[in-house]
Design an enzyme around this catalytic site. Structure first.
Site, PDB file in Angstrom:
ATOM      1  N   LEU A 124      -0.112  45.012  -0.217  1.00 43.95           N
ATOM      2  CA  LEU A 124      -0.175  45.658  -1.819  1.00 43.95           C
ATOM      3  C   LEU A 124      -2.103  45.871  -2.288  1.00 43.95           C
ATOM      4  O   LEU A 124      -2.722  46.540  -1.767  1.00 43.95           O
ATOM      5  CB  LEU A 124      -0.313  44.452  -2.864  1.00 43.95           C
ATOM      6  CG  LEU A 124      -1.026  44.999  -4.395  1.00 43.95           C
ATOM      7  CD1 LEU A 124      -0.374  46.415  -4.545  1.00 43.95           C
ATOM      8  CD2 LEU A 124      -0.477  43.647  -4.916  1.00 43.95           C
ATOM      9  N   ARG A 268      -2.283   0.099   6.387  1.00 42.64           N
ATOM     10  CA  ARG A 268      -3.292  -0.283   6.330  1.00 42.64           C
ATOM     11  C   ARG A 268      -3.941  -0.985   5.790  1.00 42.64           C
ATOM     12  O   ARG A 268      -3.856  -1.082   4.894  1.00 42.64           O
ATOM     13  CB  ARG A 268      -3.957   1.068   5.972  1.00 42.64           C
ATOM     14  CG  ARG A 268      -5.840   1.205   6.187  1.00 42.64           C
ATOM     15  CD  ARG A 268      -6.131   0.963   8.113  1.00 42.64           C
ATOM     16  NE  ARG A 268      -7.756   1.337   7.662  1.00 42.64           N
ATOM     17  CZ  ARG A 268      -8.710   1.330   8.785  1.00 42.64           C
ATOM     18  NH1 ARG A 268      -7.400   1.005  10.101  1.00 42.64           N
ATOM     19  NH2 ARG A 268      -9.656   1.421   8.682  1.00 42.64           N
ATOM     20  N   GLU A 364      -1.300  35.536  -3.533  1.00 45.23           N
ATOM     21  CA  GLU A 364      -0.249  36.113  -5.181  1.00 45.23           C
ATOM     22  C   GLU A 364      -1.228  35.823  -5.812  1.00 45.23           C
ATOM     23  O   GLU A 364      -0.406  35.496  -7.164  1.00 45.23           O
ATOM     24  CB  GLU A 364       0.728  35.421  -4.597  1.00 45.23           C
ATOM     25  CG  GLU A 364       1.962  36.175  -3.705  1.00 45.23           C
ATOM     26  CD  GLU A 364       3.245  35.777  -3.358  1.00 45.23           C
ATOM     27  OE1 GLU A 364       4.040  35.665  -4.568  1.00 45.23           O
ATOM     28  OE2 GLU A 364       3.506  35.539  -2.393  1.00 45.23           O
TER      29      GLU A 364
HETATM   30  N1  CAA Z   1       5.554  43.187 -15.858  1.00 48.82           N
HETATM   31  C1  CAA Z   1       5.825  44.884 -15.997  1.00 48.82           C
HETATM   32  N2  CAA Z   1       4.520  45.465 -16.248  1.00 48.82           N
HETATM   33  C2  CAA Z   1       4.142  44.814 -16.178  1.00 48.82           C
HETATM   34  C3  CAA Z   1       2.943  43.662 -15.892  1.00 48.82           C
HETATM   35  C4  CAA Z   1       3.845  42.687 -15.457  1.00 48.82           C
HETATM   36  N3  CAA Z   1       4.534  41.564 -15.379  1.00 48.82           N
HETATM   37  N4  CAA Z   1       1.879  43.249 -15.899  1.00 48.82           N
HETATM   38  C5  CAA Z   1       1.099  44.831 -16.237  1.00 48.82           C
HETATM   39  N5  CAA Z   1       2.218  45.764 -16.470  1.00 48.82           N
HETATM   40  C6  CAA Z   1       1.786  46.182 -17.290  1.00 48.82           C
HETATM   41  C7  CAA Z   1       1.492  47.004 -18.955  1.00 48.82           C
HETATM   42  O1  CAA Z   1       1.843  46.719 -18.935  1.00 48.82           O
HETATM   43  C8  CAA Z   1       0.450  48.035 -17.685  1.00 48.82           C
HETATM   44  O2  CAA Z   1       1.696  49.032 -18.364  1.00 48.82           O
HETATM   45  P1  CAA Z   1       0.997  50.095 -19.370  1.00 48.82           P
HETATM   46  O3  CAA Z   1       0.319  50.691 -18.571  1.00 48.82           O
HETATM   47  O4  CAA Z   1       2.913  51.356 -19.027  1.00 48.82           O
HETATM   48  O5  CAA Z   1       0.455  49.658 -20.979  1.00 48.82           O
HETATM   49  C9  CAA Z   1       0.217  47.993 -16.953  1.00 48.82           C
HETATM   50  O6  CAA Z   1       1.159  47.804 -15.881  1.00 48.82           O
HETATM   51  C10 CAA Z   1      -1.295  47.806 -16.723  1.00 48.82           C
HETATM   52  O7  CAA Z   1      -1.887  46.040 -16.802  1.00 48.82           O
HETATM   53  P2  CAA Z   1      -3.054  45.757 -16.733  1.00 48.82           P
HETATM   54  O8  CAA Z   1      -3.769  46.354 -17.983  1.00 48.82           O
HETATM   55  O9  CAA Z   1      -2.403  44.546 -17.588  1.00 48.82           O
HETATM   56  O10 CAA Z   1      -3.704  45.816 -15.309  1.00 48.82           O
HETATM   57  P3  CAA Z   1      -4.786  45.365 -14.625  1.00 48.82           P
HETATM   58  O11 CAA Z   1      -5.738  46.667 -14.473  1.00 48.82           O
HETATM   59  O12 CAA Z   1      -5.793  44.982 -16.511  1.00 48.82           O
HETATM   60  O13 CAA Z   1      -4.581  44.337 -13.590  1.00 48.82           O
HETATM   61  C11 CAA Z   1      -3.631  41.870 -13.292  1.00 48.82           C
HETATM   62  C12 CAA Z   1      -3.463  43.355 -14.512  1.00 48.82           C
HETATM   63  C13 CAA Z   1      -2.675  40.591 -13.902  1.00 48.82           C
HETATM   64  C14 CAA Z   1      -4.909  41.533 -12.925  1.00 48.82           C
HETATM   65  C15 CAA Z   1      -3.036  42.371 -12.102  1.00 48.82           C
HETATM   66  O14 CAA Z   1      -4.053  43.449 -11.460  1.00 48.82           O
HETATM   67  C16 CAA Z   1      -3.398  41.505 -10.789  1.00 48.82           C
HETATM   68  O15 CAA Z   1      -2.265  40.555 -10.973  1.00 48.82           O
HETATM   69  N6  CAA Z   1      -3.482  40.527  -9.870  1.00 48.82           N
HETATM   70  C17 CAA Z   1      -3.463  39.875  -9.012  1.00 48.82           C
HETATM   71  C18 CAA Z   1      -2.914  41.119  -7.189  1.00 48.82           C
HETATM   72  C19 CAA Z   1      -2.262  39.534  -6.904  1.00 48.82           C
HETATM   73  O16 CAA Z   1      -1.373  38.832  -7.526  1.00 48.82           O
HETATM   74  N7  CAA Z   1      -2.391  40.163  -5.465  1.00 48.82           N
HETATM   75  C20 CAA Z   1      -1.746  39.574  -4.775  1.00 48.82           C
HETATM   76  C21 CAA Z   1      -1.195  40.517  -3.014  1.00 48.82           C
HETATM   77  S1  CAA Z   1      -0.215  39.493  -2.366  1.00 48.82           S
HETATM   78  C22 CAA Z   1      -0.247  38.574  -1.604  1.00 48.82           C
HETATM   79  O17 CAA Z   1      -1.285  37.802  -1.618  1.00 48.82           O
HETATM   80  C23 CAA Z   1       0.492  38.027  -0.347  1.00 48.82           C
HETATM   81  C24 CAA Z   1       0.188  37.065  -0.166  1.00 48.82           C
HETATM   82  O18 CAA Z   1      -0.590  37.303   1.454  1.00 48.82           O
HETATM   83  C25 CAA Z   1       1.259  36.313   0.731  1.00 48.82           C
END
Ligand code: CAA
Length: 431
Positions: A124, A268, A364
């Protein structure tokens, strides 16, 4: 805290504990030093049947849930945080398929993971799209029966070791709500290469890499769910399911560090007595144990909420991730403190717990993002608390644009101005 766990839950926990103690703990320092994927550990995990714990039986898995995944991650992380994520990241890669895949895709991609024949990774994040997961740059353009992928992914955990990659890319740049899609990419597809391999502070046995796509042609049937534009939703639903796993990794690290600190403090001796008899050390150990137990409860509750499709899953999942990972950082740091000089040295395992714990506050979704998710949920929930309005000031409810409030505020301002002017007119002893 085991009282509500079923026989099956306890069976998976016991199996994971056995692998952790027999195989993982003795090898943890070696692979931390080498920074190499521990294939022998992965084989032991697969042989114990743990690779498909969270995958439904119809797709070759064990039919368990996120609670079983968390119990296994907790046990593995108690011995090595790197192995905890090495295992959990396979769940992260498969969750989009479970959430949004077609039947055909579920059979194709989940079965080999469940059997432990293949590994999977989740793509992602990008260099310029971390917390802001909606702002991806990698593209996937339809060309006949293929999607042509271009761009790169950053922080790809399991990259290089994995055979299957769940990749999120922009399929419709003109759309705001349906901009991205998830596409399953298999290792060896021309145009798909592994880039920079990161040199990390912790979780060193699991590779974290950049992955690159240069006109990489992926069969269109690999588009998750078969309909473009659902990528962001699939990613968010996946993270809701996966965050308890990171929380379990953190809580397992906290538990592991606590146990080392308890044993060390009992042996200890300083000032003629074991340091565990000193109140300051006792208070540290008591706080460490209490916070770890609180984290454990929240992780299990969130995991069960995911498994039961509870309505407040996003909030609970974010809460457990943020609480357990902040707890892990505190507890592992305190464990190093209890070990004193020995804690700071690479000769002993304890400093690794602190290094491994740090990433759990970052990946995450940073804990700042988790707080944002929790706070947004609270704002929505507050709309359902209308029965409390009788106890909230009326003017606050009407808001500043209400004419009555504006008139009253103007009068108050005028009165204040007059009083202030009067006060300035008062002669002082100097005039
Ligand atoms: N479930 C379903 N739909 C969701 C949702 C959820 N949990 N959260 C948001 N949505 C939907 C919303 O309803 C919205 O839909 P509509 O447009 O139809 O209304 C749409 O998604 C946009 O939602 P937001 O306006 O809330 O989105 P945002 O741009 O403000 O972002 C955020 C929200 C929570 C900050 C999100 O971007 C986020 O989680 N960011 C962090 C990313 C992340 O965790 N990355 C980790 C990568 S993986 C990793 O790290 C793995 C590894 O190395 C091991």
């Amino acid at each position: 805290m085991s009282s509500f766990l079923t026989e099956t839950n306890l069976k998976w926990r016991a199996r994971a504990r056995e692998v952790a103690e027999k195989v993982v703990r003795p090898l943890a320092a070696k692979y931390d030093r080498l920074q190499e994927y521990p294939w022998e550990i992965k084989e032991a995990i697969a042989e114990a049947g743990l690779m498909g714990v969270w995958i439904p039986k119809e797709y070759g898995g064990q039919g368990g849930g996120v609670i079983d995944l968390c119990l296994c991650v907790e046990e593995l992380s108690r011995a090595c945080g790197g192995v905890g994520v090495l295992y959990a990241v396979n769940a992260l890669g498969t969750f989009p398929v479970l959430v949004g895949g077609t039947e055909e895709q579920k059979h194709q991609f989940l079965k080999p993971i469940a059997k432990g024949e293949k590994l999977i990774s989740f793509g992602l994040s990008e260099k310029f799209a971390g917390s802001d997961a909606a702002s991806l740059h990698a593209t996937a353009v339809k060309d006949g029966d293929f999607y042509v992928l271009n761009g790169e992914k950053k922080w790809n955990t399991n990259g290089g070791a994995a055979d299957i990659y769940t990749v999120f890319a922009v399929t419709d740049p003109s759309s705001k709500s349906r901009r991205t899609s998830a596409i399953m990419v298999e290792k060896g597809t021309p145009g798909f290469t592994i880039g920079k391999v990161e040199d990390k502070m912790g979780i060193r046995c699991v590779p974290v890499v950049e992955i690159h796509f240069d006109n990489c042609r992926v069969p269109a049937k690999n588009l998750l769910g078969g309909t473009p534009g659902l990528g962001f939703k699939h990613a968010m639903q996946t993270l809701d399911m996966a965050r308890p796993g990171v929380a379990a990794q953190a809580m397992g690290l906290a538990q592991g560090a606590l146990e080392y600190a308890m044993v060390y403090a009992g042996y200890r001796e300083q000032f003629g007595a074991p340091i565990s008899s000193f109140q300051m050390i006792q208070a540290m150990l008591a706080d460490m144990a209490t916070k770890t137990e609180a984290a454990r409860n929240l992780v299990y509750v969130a995991a069960l909420a995911v498994d039961n499709a509870a309505p407040n899953v996003s909030k609970l999942s974010a809460m457990c991730k943020l609480f357990a990972t902040d707890t892990a950082m505190e507890v592992t740091t305190d464990a190093v403190q209890i070990f004193g000089g020995y804690g700071y040295m690479r000769d002993y395992p304890i400093e690794k717990y602190m290094r491994d714990a740090k990433i759990t506050q970052i990946y995450e979704g940073t804990n700042q993002v988790q707080r944002m998710v929790v706070a947004r949920s609270l704002v929505k929930e507050s709309l359902g608390l209308k029965h409390l309005l009788d106890y909230i000031p009326k003017e606050v409810q009407k808001g500043v644009n209400d004419p009555e409030t504006l008139k009253r505020l103007a009068e108050e301002a005028k009165q204040l101005a007059e009083e202030t002017a009067g006060a300035l007119d008062v002669p002082t002893h100097r005039s």
